[in-house]
Scaffold this active site. Structure first.
Site, PDB file in Angstrom:
ATOM      1  N   LYS A  89      -0.282  -7.218  -0.752  1.00  0.00           N
ATOM      2  CA  LYS A  89      -1.462  -6.461  -1.213  1.00  0.00           C
ATOM      3  C   LYS A  89      -1.253  -4.963  -0.949  1.00  0.00           C
ATOM      4  O   LYS A  89      -1.512  -4.142  -1.834  1.00  0.00           O
ATOM      5  CB  LYS A  89      -2.696  -6.931  -0.458  1.00  0.00           C
ATOM      6  CG  LYS A  89      -3.912  -6.020  -0.580  1.00  0.00           C
ATOM      7  CD  LYS A  89      -5.129  -6.540   0.132  1.00  0.00           C
ATOM      8  CE  LYS A  89      -5.135  -6.209   1.585  1.00  0.00           C
ATOM      9  NZ  LYS A  89      -5.587  -4.827   1.913  1.00  0.00           N
ATOM     10  N   ASN A  90      -0.769  -4.637   0.244  1.00  0.00           N
ATOM     11  CA  ASN A  90      -0.714  -3.220   0.643  1.00  0.00           C
ATOM     12  C   ASN A  90       0.472  -2.464   0.074  1.00  0.00           C
ATOM     13  O   ASN A  90       0.560  -1.252   0.231  1.00  0.00           O
ATOM     14  CB  ASN A  90      -0.773  -3.113   2.174  1.00  0.00           C
ATOM     15  CG  ASN A  90      -2.141  -3.491   2.699  1.00  0.00           C
ATOM     16  OD1 ASN A  90      -3.082  -3.687   1.913  1.00  0.00           O
ATOM     17  ND2 ASN A  90      -2.264  -3.636   4.003  1.00  0.00           N
TER      18      ASN A  90
ATOM     19  N   CYS B 122     -16.143   1.305   6.808  1.00  0.00           N
ATOM     20  CA  CYS B 122     -16.179  -0.156   6.596  1.00  0.00           C
ATOM     21  C   CYS B 122     -16.339  -0.791   7.977  1.00  0.00           C
ATOM     22  O   CYS B 122     -16.472  -0.107   8.980  1.00  0.00           O
ATOM     23  CB  CYS B 122     -14.899  -0.620   5.909  1.00  0.00           C
ATOM     24  SG  CYS B 122     -13.480  -0.543   6.993  1.00  0.00           S
TER      25      CYS B 122
ATOM     26  N   ARG C 137     -13.008   5.409   8.823  1.00  0.00           N
ATOM     27  CA  ARG C 137     -11.998   5.544   7.757  1.00  0.00           C
ATOM     28  C   ARG C 137     -12.079   6.914   7.050  1.00  0.00           C
ATOM     29  O   ARG C 137     -12.340   7.009   5.855  1.00  0.00           O
ATOM     30  CB  ARG C 137     -12.119   4.422   6.734  1.00  0.00           C
ATOM     31  CG  ARG C 137     -12.242   3.031   7.289  1.00  0.00           C
ATOM     32  CD  ARG C 137     -11.022   2.498   7.996  1.00  0.00           C
ATOM     33  NE  ARG C 137      -9.860   2.298   7.173  1.00  0.00           N
ATOM     34  CZ  ARG C 137      -9.609   1.186   6.478  1.00  0.00           C
ATOM     35  NH1 ARG C 137     -10.494   0.235   6.460  1.00  0.00           N
ATOM     36  NH2 ARG C 137      -8.509   1.064   5.767  1.00  0.00           N
TER      37      ARG C 137
ATOM     38  N   ASP D  28      -3.134  -4.988  11.659  1.00  0.00           N
ATOM     39  CA  ASP D  28      -3.587  -6.029  10.720  1.00  0.00           C
ATOM     40  C   ASP D  28      -3.303  -7.433  11.214  1.00  0.00           C
ATOM     41  O   ASP D  28      -3.712  -8.404  10.573  1.00  0.00           O
ATOM     42  CB  ASP D  28      -2.935  -5.834   9.348  1.00  0.00           C
ATOM     43  CG  ASP D  28      -3.447  -4.581   8.663  1.00  0.00           C
ATOM     44  OD1 ASP D  28      -2.862  -4.172   7.652  1.00  0.00           O
ATOM     45  OD2 ASP D  28      -4.421  -3.992   9.181  1.00  0.00           O
TER      46      ASP D  28
ATOM     47  N   ARG E  31     -10.041 -11.046  -0.438  1.00  0.00           N
ATOM     48  CA  ARG E  31      -9.527  -9.687  -0.703  1.00  0.00           C
ATOM     49  C   ARG E  31      -8.028  -9.616  -0.431  1.00  0.00           C
ATOM     50  O   ARG E  31      -7.317  -8.848  -1.029  1.00  0.00           O
ATOM     51  CB  ARG E  31     -10.230  -8.678   0.208  1.00  0.00           C
ATOM     52  CG  ARG E  31     -11.716  -8.592  -0.010  1.00  0.00           C
ATOM     53  CD  ARG E  31     -12.300  -7.425   0.699  1.00  0.00           C
ATOM     54  NE  ARG E  31     -11.537  -6.214   0.381  1.00  0.00           N
ATOM     55  CZ  ARG E  31     -11.820  -5.015   0.882  1.00  0.00           C
ATOM     56  NH1 ARG E  31     -12.819  -4.879   1.734  1.00  0.00           N
ATOM     57  NH2 ARG E  31     -11.117  -3.958   0.554  1.00  0.00           N
TER      58      ARG E  31
HETATM   59  C1  EPZ Z   1      -3.703   1.021   5.472  1.00  0.00           C
HETATM   60  O1  EPZ Z   1      -5.011   1.548   5.516  1.00  0.00           O
HETATM   61  C2  EPZ Z   1      -3.858  -0.459   5.146  1.00  0.00           C
HETATM   62  N1  EPZ Z   1      -4.509  -0.627   3.848  1.00  0.00           N
HETATM   63  C3  EPZ Z   1      -4.690  -1.131   6.234  1.00  0.00           C
HETATM   64  O2  EPZ Z   1      -4.735  -2.525   5.933  1.00  0.00           O
HETATM   65  C4  EPZ Z   1      -3.982  -0.954   7.577  1.00  0.00           C
HETATM   66  O3  EPZ Z   1      -4.783  -1.513   8.598  1.00  0.00           O
HETATM   67  C5  EPZ Z   1      -3.782   0.550   7.840  1.00  0.00           C
HETATM   68  O4  EPZ Z   1      -3.041   1.145   6.749  1.00  0.00           O
HETATM   69  C6  EPZ Z   1      -3.001   0.803   9.128  1.00  0.00           C
HETATM   70  O5  EPZ Z   1      -1.760   0.182   9.054  1.00  0.00           O
HETATM   71  C7  EPZ Z   1      -3.764  -0.502   2.732  1.00  0.00           C
HETATM   72  O6  EPZ Z   1      -2.573  -0.253   2.770  1.00  0.00           O
HETATM   73  C8  EPZ Z   1      -4.482  -0.703   1.433  1.00  0.00           C
HETATM   74  P1  EPZ Z   1      -4.372   4.762   7.788  1.00  0.00           P
HETATM   75  P2  EPZ Z   1      -5.228   3.166   5.590  1.00  0.00           P
HETATM   76  O7  EPZ Z   1      -4.680   5.918   6.913  1.00  0.00           O
HETATM   77  O8  EPZ Z   1      -4.199   3.836   4.764  1.00  0.00           O
HETATM   78  C9  EPZ Z   1      -7.087   7.451  10.545  1.00  0.00           C
HETATM   79  C10 EPZ Z   1      -5.716  -4.604   5.568  1.00  0.00           C
HETATM   80  O9  EPZ Z   1      -6.248  -5.362   6.398  1.00  0.00           O
HETATM   81  N2  EPZ Z   1      -7.139   8.372   9.402  1.00  0.00           N
HETATM   82  O10 EPZ Z   1      -2.956   4.523   8.192  1.00  0.00           O
HETATM   83  O11 EPZ Z   1      -6.655   3.438   5.313  1.00  0.00           O
HETATM   84  C11 EPZ Z   1      -7.835   6.143  10.285  1.00  0.00           C
HETATM   85  O12 EPZ Z   1      -9.206   6.279  10.581  1.00  0.00           O
HETATM   86  C12 EPZ Z   1      -6.015  -3.121   5.638  1.00  0.00           C
HETATM   87  O13 EPZ Z   1      -4.913  -4.951   4.698  1.00  0.00           O
HETATM   88  C13 EPZ Z   1      -7.680   9.636   9.591  1.00  0.00           C
HETATM   89  O14 EPZ Z   1      -8.099   9.978  10.684  1.00  0.00           O
HETATM   90  O15 EPZ Z   1      -4.934   3.428   7.131  1.00  0.00           O
HETATM   91  C14 EPZ Z   1      -7.150   5.194  11.241  1.00  0.00           C
HETATM   92  O16 EPZ Z   1      -7.701   5.362  12.531  1.00  0.00           O
HETATM   93  C15 EPZ Z   1      -7.087  -2.785   6.658  1.00  0.00           C
HETATM   94  N3  EPZ Z   1      -7.734  10.494   8.526  1.00  0.00           N
HETATM   95  C16 EPZ Z   1      -5.704   5.687  11.255  1.00  0.00           C
HETATM   96  O17 EPZ Z   1      -5.737   7.033  10.751  1.00  0.00           O
HETATM   97  C17 EPZ Z   1      -7.268  10.130   7.286  1.00  0.00           C
HETATM   98  O18 EPZ Z   1      -7.323  10.967   6.359  1.00  0.00           O
HETATM   99  C18 EPZ Z   1      -4.761   4.872  10.372  1.00  0.00           C
HETATM  100  O19 EPZ Z   1      -5.323   4.852   9.079  1.00  0.00           O
HETATM  101  C19 EPZ Z   1      -6.727   8.842   7.111  1.00  0.00           C
HETATM  102  C20 EPZ Z   1      -6.661   7.984   8.182  1.00  0.00           C
END
Ligand code: EPZ
Length: 421
Positions: free
Chosen positions: A22-23, A116, A121, A308, A400
């Protein structure tokens, strides 16, 4: 609203085919906006998040056709460059269309994804990086209005923290920018590597993907091509942890060496679990013995223990003798499943970003509520391990990110059914 009904206590034995990731698929689907040539993608999983992204792309005038085991995409000039709240609220990864739209058309209006169940996020890293490339943003009525005078300009971007989505948005934006972009402190998840391999396939000039410094040389135009999405390492990890919780052994097929090595590495401290490679596309997982575990696991960016899989590990440890601690360092609220597990008799204490699990002899089936995607798979594992019947509500969360998980488990001896309510 469907529910999942489980009668627990059976070990798992059998073969599971792991679906496409998915990711990896979500950013690759978003990146079809970057070219007006035809793209053909295989190994796209049948998941509600994928269907949401397809609906969003169709609203942006991408012609999408599903054939037997592949999709074709052709992105013609959109009539509108707006990603509505209605579509984005369903799936936050919709925000990944921002980079492609700004890079190709110089304008985009995308609903802010909002928070969420697992955290607020934010998207500041996405916007800051795109601003450095020349985009300007106004936030009005919950929408991000992004625009660029001319083309985005290549530059160096230094992420203050690793972000999968922000890294992906910036890579996609940089493919059609003028000049070279260097992304420092890039996230290194394999799904980003897969996105880069797809973009290179259609003519992008990218180097360093898989490391934390990624260089993209902008090109005038991207072409068409064909690509197969990588297997889902989180689905594979979820099945591996269900063996830890339920005992037995599973053969996972449709995987790759990287996933095998990654899971072998992150599960190394779990001495009761053995992974053995069969060939380049399959490996088996076995719970080799019962016994005590006293783990201290912290979730980290790749190649660390993935956030995850945190909820699924929590469930798998509930009946294992010993005292185990899991520290969730990526998201601020990824413990919504704990209260549900406690209702089954689990002994779990939450202390800040940590959960402490004391193994108990038995946990008991109960009626439960899924709260988010990975929490729902953790409740399934707990139900498979529990004495008696477990009913899981709100399985739309599960749909999902897991393709037919109840059918895959049933084929391995689990007493699990999806009941239409
Ligand atoms: C991706 O989400 C994945 N989703 C998530 O999987 C996964 O948990 C996450 O990466 C971490 O590995 C997809 O790939 C579609 P991040 P993403 O930006 O990109 C903070 C699942 O279960 N952050 O790496 O949204 C954020 O709050 C899902 O399949 C900021 O502060 O994750 C978090 O604490 C859930 N500012 C950390 O970084 C930003 O602009 C990591 O988030 C962006 C993120």
């Amino acid at each position: 609203m469907d529910v999942i009904e489980i009668i627990g206590g059976k070990p798992l034995k059998g073969k599971v085919r792991i679906s496409g990731s998915k990711n990896a698929a979500l950013p690759i689907l978003a990146s079809t906006l970057l070219t007006n040539s035809k793209v053909r993608l295989t190994n796209i999983p049948n998941l509600s998040d994928i269907f949401s992204m397809i609906e969003l792309l169709k609203s942006l005038n991408v012609k999408i056709y599903k054939k037997s085991n592949y999709y074709t995409f052709k992105s013609d000039t959109p009539k509108s460059l707006i990603a509505s709240y209605e579509l984005v609220r369903k799936m936050r990864a919709s925000f990944l269309i921002l980079g492609p739209l700004l890079s190709r058309y110089g304008y985009a209006k995308v609903s802010l994804p909002g928070g969420c169940a697992i955290g607020t996020r934010p998207v500041d890293l996405h916007l800051d990086g795109l601003k450095r490339m020349g985009a300007s943003f106004a936030i009005k009525n919950g929408y991000v209005h992004g625009s660029v005078k001319g083309k985005l300009k290549g530059t160096s971007i230094n992420f203050k923290k690793k972000s999968v989505g922000a890294t992906e948005n910036l890579i996609m934006a940089a493919t059609l920018a003028e000049g070279k972009t260097i992304i420092n402190n890039a996230a290194q998840e394999p799904e980003i590597d897969d996105l880069c391999n797809f973009l290179i396939q259609i003519g992008a000039k990218i180097k360093g993907h898989g490391t934390n410094v990624i260089t993209i040389e902008g090109v005038k135009k991207l072409n068409g091509g064909e690509f197969g999405v990588m297997p889902d390492r989180i689905e594979a990890g979820t099945f591996a942890l269900s063996v830890l919780g339920c005992s037995g052994n599973l053969i996972l097929t449709g995987v790759n060496n990287e996933i095998y090595k990654h899971l072998k590495d992150i599960f190394k401290p779990i001495k009761l679990l053995k992974l053995k490679k069969i060939d380049n596309k399959s490996f088996c997982i076995e719970k080799v013995k019962n016994g005590e575990l006293n783990l201290k696991i912290t979730t980290k960016e790749y190649p660390g223990f993935p956030t995850d899989l945190q909820a699924q590990l929590t469930s798998a440890l509930l009946k294992i003798q010993g005292f185990n601690e899991i520290n969730e360092k990526i998201f601020e609220n990824r413990f919504m499943h704990i209260s549900e597990l406690r209702r089954m008799g689990a002994k779990i204490r939450k202390k800040g970003s940590k959960v402490e699990i004391t193994g108990v002899k038995e946990i008991y089936g109960a009626e439960l509520m899924a709260t988010d995607l990975r929490a729902s798979s953790c409740l399934i594992i707990a139900g498979l391990m529990a004495k008696g019947k477990t009913i899981i509500n709100r399985v739309y969360h599960l749909d999902r990110g897991y393709e037919n998980i109840e059918k895959k488990l049933k084929a391995c001896g689990a007493k699990i059914d999806r009941i239409k309510k």
